[in-house]
Design a protein around this motif. Sequence first.
Motif, PDB file in Angstrom:
ATOM      1  N   GLY A 137      38.989  32.149  35.597  1.00  0.00           N
ATOM      2  CA  GLY A 137      39.425  32.743  36.851  1.00  0.00           C
ATOM      3  C   GLY A 137      39.135  34.235  36.822  1.00  0.00           C
ATOM      4  N   LEU A 138      38.879  34.829  38.002  1.00  0.00           N
ATOM      5  CA  LEU A 138      38.484  36.237  38.079  1.00  0.00           C
ATOM      6  C   LEU A 138      39.383  36.995  39.050  1.00  0.00           C
ATOM      7  N   GLY A 139      39.094  38.302  39.165  1.00  0.00           N
ATOM      8  CA  GLY A 139      39.896  39.162  40.023  1.00  0.00           C
ATOM      9  C   GLY A 139      39.649  38.929  41.502  1.00  0.00           C
ATOM     10  N   ALA A 140      40.724  39.005  42.273  1.00  0.00           N
ATOM     11  CA  ALA A 140      40.602  38.885  43.728  1.00  0.00           C
ATOM     12  C   ALA A 140      39.837  40.087  44.279  1.00  0.00           C
ATOM     13  N   ASN A 141      39.134  39.871  45.390  1.00  0.00           N
ATOM     14  CA  ASN A 141      38.375  40.938  46.058  1.00  0.00           C
ATOM     15  C   ASN A 141      37.384  41.616  45.120  1.00  0.00           C
TER      16      ASN A 141
ATOM     17  N   ILE B 202      53.548  46.916  24.205  1.00  0.00           N
ATOM     18  CA  ILE B 202      53.452  46.433  25.592  1.00  0.00           C
ATOM     19  C   ILE B 202      52.037  46.734  26.084  1.00  0.00           C
ATOM     20  N   PHE B 203      51.342  45.700  26.565  1.00  0.00           N
ATOM     21  CA  PHE B 203      49.966  45.859  27.047  1.00  0.00           C
ATOM     22  C   PHE B 203      49.999  46.033  28.572  1.00  0.00           C
ATOM     23  N   HIS B 204      49.089  46.859  29.060  1.00  0.00           N
ATOM     24  CA  HIS B 204      49.058  47.172  30.487  1.00  0.00           C
ATOM     25  C   HIS B 204      47.695  46.796  31.085  1.00  0.00           C
ATOM     26  N   TRP B 205      47.237  45.611  30.718  1.00  0.00           N
ATOM     27  CA  TRP B 205      46.011  45.105  31.330  1.00  0.00           C
ATOM     28  C   TRP B 205      46.270  44.840  32.803  1.00  0.00           C
ATOM     29  N   LEU B 206      45.204  44.791  33.597  1.00  0.00           N
ATOM     30  CA  LEU B 206      45.367  44.607  35.050  1.00  0.00           C
ATOM     31  C   LEU B 206      46.042  43.289  35.394  1.00  0.00           C
ATOM     32  N   GLY B 207      45.822  42.277  34.579  1.00  0.00           N
ATOM     33  CA  GLY B 207      46.483  40.990  34.841  1.00  0.00           C
ATOM     34  C   GLY B 207      45.701  40.105  35.772  1.00  0.00           C
TER      35      GLY B 207
ATOM     36  N   SER C 293      44.616  29.026  39.148  1.00  0.00           N
ATOM     37  CA  SER C 293      43.781  30.217  39.347  1.00  0.00           C
ATOM     38  C   SER C 293      42.437  30.100  38.643  1.00  0.00           C
ATOM     39  N   ILE C 294      42.287  29.094  37.761  1.00  0.00           N
ATOM     40  CA  ILE C 294      41.019  28.902  37.061  1.00  0.00           C
ATOM     41  C   ILE C 294      39.978  28.367  38.049  1.00  0.00           C
ATOM     42  N   GLY C 295      38.828  29.014  38.070  1.00  0.00           N
ATOM     43  CA  GLY C 295      37.769  28.631  39.008  1.00  0.00           C
ATOM     44  C   GLY C 295      37.841  29.371  40.324  1.00  0.00           C
ATOM     45  N   SER C 296      38.844  30.268  40.483  1.00  0.00           N
ATOM     46  CA  SER C 296      39.000  31.017  41.726  1.00  0.00           C
ATOM     47  C   SER C 296      39.204  32.497  41.409  1.00  0.00           C
ATOM     48  N   ASP C 297      39.451  33.303  42.434  1.00  0.00           N
ATOM     49  CA  ASP C 297      39.627  34.747  42.292  1.00  0.00           C
ATOM     50  C   ASP C 297      41.051  35.111  42.717  1.00  0.00           C
ATOM     51  N   LYS C 298      41.958  35.175  41.745  1.00  0.00           N
ATOM     52  CA  LYS C 298      43.359  35.456  42.048  1.00  0.00           C
ATOM     53  C   LYS C 298      43.951  36.589  41.212  1.00  0.00           C
ATOM     54  N   SER C 299      43.267  36.996  40.146  1.00  0.00           N
ATOM     55  CA  SER C 299      43.850  37.989  39.247  1.00  0.00           C
ATOM     56  C   SER C 299      43.691  39.396  39.810  1.00  0.00           C
ATOM     57  N   LEU C 300      44.257  40.360  39.096  1.00  0.00           N
ATOM     58  CA  LEU C 300      44.131  41.771  39.482  1.00  0.00           C
ATOM     59  C   LEU C 300      42.902  42.428  38.859  1.00  0.00           C
ATOM     60  N   GLY C 301      42.088  41.640  38.164  1.00  0.00           N
ATOM     61  CA  GLY C 301      40.864  42.162  37.560  1.00  0.00           C
ATOM     62  C   GLY C 301      40.533  41.540  36.220  1.00  0.00           C
TER      63      GLY C 301
END
Length: 493
Positions: free
Chosen positions: A372-376, A488-493, A421-429
């Motif tokens: 899954g990948l980032g939205a927009n 604490i990790f601050h990845w985009l998610g 969300s796998i196969g679609s674009d829903k994450s923050l990056g």
Amino acid sequence: MIRRNQRFRNHLDDNLIHLRKNLFISPSDPMYYEKVIRYLDATSPEAHYKIGQKFQRRGNFKRAIFHYKEVLRTYPSPFYSAANRAIRDIEEEKAAHAMNMQHAFPEEAKGILPPFMKTLLIVLLVLNLLLIVLFAGSNPLYKTISTMKVWGAGSDITYETVDAPFVMYIAPETENKAIETALHKQALELAKEMPQTNILIYGVISQDNTSQGKTMLLRDEELTKSAVVVAEYHPATDEAVKIRFLNTEFGKHQPLSAIGANLVRTALTAYTKDHGGPPARLDALLQDFPNNYLSFIPLEATTGSNGISEAFTGDGGWVYTPDAANPSQMFYPNSAGVQDIPYEPVHIEINKKEHQLKLVSGDYILWDKEIGLGANDRTPLGQFLVKDRVQNPQGSRTQSYGEAGLGLGAIALHGTYDESSIGSDKSLGCVRLTNGDVQQLFPFVPKGAEVQIQASTWAAPSHEQLKNINLLIPASRPTLDESPEDVIFHWLG
């Protein structure tokens, strides 16, 4: 994709031959064959034959005969008969020279044999009597089939022979004893029609029911590479049918050994970059977070061992020499059956258009996963390095990053509990995988591995999907703390 260690083709490549590792040589080099023996193959029939010719032209018959006899140690080979003929010519030339010297200096001729010659004649007479007893009994020695044994190829016989190669197609799961019996019987039948010919029969496994059990003339040399057994019979010189079973496991294990070697080499390259030099011991790659460059030292597939030696012994496992000039010479299999393995770093390729991730080394795919990948279109393009290898990464929100993560800086490849969300674009990056997929991927991605994120289909040629990759994982793995609770990790998610 052009690999980083092979980005541009050198115009000299067509005139060079790769001997081993980073050693190349031109065939026009006057010491070419000496270097082949020294660095590539000490038993090369062609190299020994060419060197023997060189010494023969110089008149150094002792050295020439030595190299010609080295040719006879490998059978069959295209140079076997030529080497026999060359030895015979040299012996005849030496005999003629001795005769000329005897005529020139008749006073030196002796009428009585020296003691050494008398002893030699007596020994030969005794040996001949023993051979007569062995072959005249009720159960002659020649009826014994030699199995699972490499026979000596050298011979003092100097007359020429003609090889007649055949291929016998064998049904799968045929027991070795049945194969021996069939080869022995077929060799004897062929020898009746060609008594002065050296019979060679290559046994090849065939799935075709119509060809199983048949023996045909060998017309395709490529078939010899897939042979599981070979039989030799030359009734004019030896009454024994010699049968040798070949190592059929090599081709299956070679790719896995290459992956294991390049997995560690990739980690060693990253460690060297971070610390200014390679570690004194490989244990330095197996530490708690954040220095967990690897999760384990893989098994060497051919031998099933991950033991480490300081020098090559052929006893299995790996060789690690931190003072070597490059990764290929620094870490390699400690197995005589494995060819030289080029350094092809383990890396990840991501295709955003197809939502696919591939873990690749050279021409092999270790894992192929849907992502899954980032939205927009928030997932960036480019090349990144794995900076953090984390189990159960903690974020600002609970279960933000699934069961494991590979940090690339601002983004990461991590697991998710939202499998829709796998196969679609829903994450923050970030790049998302199912928790099961990220756990499969995790142990085969070393710290420092490159991640290439591309927009569309790769231009690289198709890779081969490698099976049984889990055979590289040892039964006993080191206990590492790869789950930092205070980070604490601050990845985009």
